[in-house]
Design a protein around this motif. Structure first.
Motif, PDB file in Angstrom:
ATOM      1  N   LYS A   3      34.820  13.510  13.921  1.00  0.00           N
ATOM      2  CA  LYS A   3      34.503  12.865  15.131  1.00  0.00           C
ATOM      3  C   LYS A   3      33.181  11.949  15.236  1.00  0.00           C
ATOM      4  O   LYS A   3      33.030  10.911  15.484  1.00  0.00           O
ATOM      5  CB  LYS A   3      34.217  13.906  16.441  1.00  0.00           C
ATOM      6  N   TYR A   4      32.233  12.617  14.831  1.00  0.00           N
ATOM      7  CA  TYR A   4      30.737  11.930  14.628  1.00  0.00           C
ATOM      8  C   TYR A   4      30.707  10.796  13.580  1.00  0.00           C
ATOM      9  O   TYR A   4      29.936  10.092  13.467  1.00  0.00           O
ATOM     10  CB  TYR A   4      29.936  12.843  14.616  1.00  0.00           C
TER      11      TYR A   4
ATOM     12  N   GLU B 287      31.332   7.530  15.019  1.00  0.00           N
ATOM     13  CA  GLU B 287      30.511   7.300  16.128  1.00  0.00           C
ATOM     14  C   GLU B 287      28.979   6.913  15.654  1.00  0.00           C
ATOM     15  O   GLU B 287      28.352   6.118  16.143  1.00  0.00           O
ATOM     16  CB  GLU B 287      30.169   8.280  17.121  1.00  0.00           C
TER      17      GLU B 287
ATOM     18  N   ILE C 258      22.309  14.175  13.143  1.00  0.00           N
ATOM     19  CA  ILE C 258      22.955  15.034  13.829  1.00  0.00           C
ATOM     20  C   ILE C 258      23.061  16.389  13.153  1.00  0.00           C
ATOM     21  O   ILE C 258      22.991  16.400  11.934  1.00  0.00           O
ATOM     22  CB  ILE C 258      24.452  14.745  14.059  1.00  0.00           C
TER      23      ILE C 258
END
Length: 245
Positions: A140-141, A144, A240
């Motif tokens: 997912k990240y 992004e 992150i």
């Protein structure tokens, strides 16, 4: 050499704590089947020691306030039976939108991104829910964030999270683990996936001093708490940290 295959039924809430106990008594590998787990041990460990440790874990679970409604059965396997049993149970797994975890003896036929994992004696085949969830978030990240230079896999196990990160666009990954068996497994899996932009180190997080754009640590909570400051020090300001376990 022979092996023991234990099938253990235990409530989901207590599964992680039990798995930690099993690895402390030299468990060779665990497959999480959702409703139960299958654990493998060398017969060198001794059947008496294995059974006593599993029974003792019931008391530990109770003392921790967890459901200790545990039952088990076991089978003795010769070396050939062990290999066949492991292969039968370790099948390809689709995770997230585009990832497929598969063992070396299977071929990718669905066009998804292959994560080839030979678990050896290390944790991280992708069957466990925490591993699956970490992979879903990394995927997912990775879509992004714009900066994907460095990825750190703290407590790498089989190296599966770092392998996924590299195949999802990260330029370079560092894997660290205190377990030499995990280091061997991670190196083997890096080769199986034809990865060269990966560094695998034995030791704690102190063996790395770089900053990272993404840090993944799928470990027990007490280890995460003990190393929280070290993790924060190695994370870029816009990075992150994915902490799980």
């Amino acid at each position: 050499m022979g092996y023991y295959e234990f099938k253990i039924k235990i409530p989901i809430e207590s599964k992680d704590a039990l798995i930690e106990c099993l690895y402390k008594i030299d468990c060779l590998g665990i497959i999480d089947n959702n409703i139960d787990i299958t654990a493998y041990f060398s017969d060198n460990t001794g059947i008496g020691r294995i059974i006593d440790s599993i029974k003792s874990s019931k008391n530990n679970l109770k003392d921790s306030g967890l459901n200790n409604n545990l039952s088990f059965e076991y089978t003795y396997l010769g070396e050939r039976d062990w290999n066949e049993s492991w292969k039968k149970k370790f099948k390809p797994i689709d995770v997230g939108e585009n990832l497929t975890i598969l063992p070396p003896w299977e071929k990718n036929t669905n066009g998804r991104i292959s994560l080839i994992i030979d678990p050896g004696m290390a944790f991280g085949t992708g069957h466990h829910e925490t591993t699956k969830t970490c992979l879903i978030f990394i995927e997912k990240y990775s879509k992004e964030i714009t900066k994907k230079d460095r990825f750190l896999d703290f407590g790498t196990g089989t190296g599966i999270l770092a392998i996924a990160a590299l195949k999802l666009g990260f330029k370079y990954a560092v894997c660290i683990d205190i377990d030499p068996l995990a280091i061997d497994a991670a190196k083997r899996n890096a080769e199986l996936n034809n990865l060269r932009n990966i560094e695998i180190k034995e030791g704690s997080i102190s063996v790395v001093n770089k900053k990272f754009d993404f840090i993944a640590a799928n470990l027990m909570s007490e280890i995460l708490i003990q190393n929280a400051h070290e993790i924060a020090e190695r994370l870029n300001k816009s990075g992150i940290a994915l902490l799980s376990g």
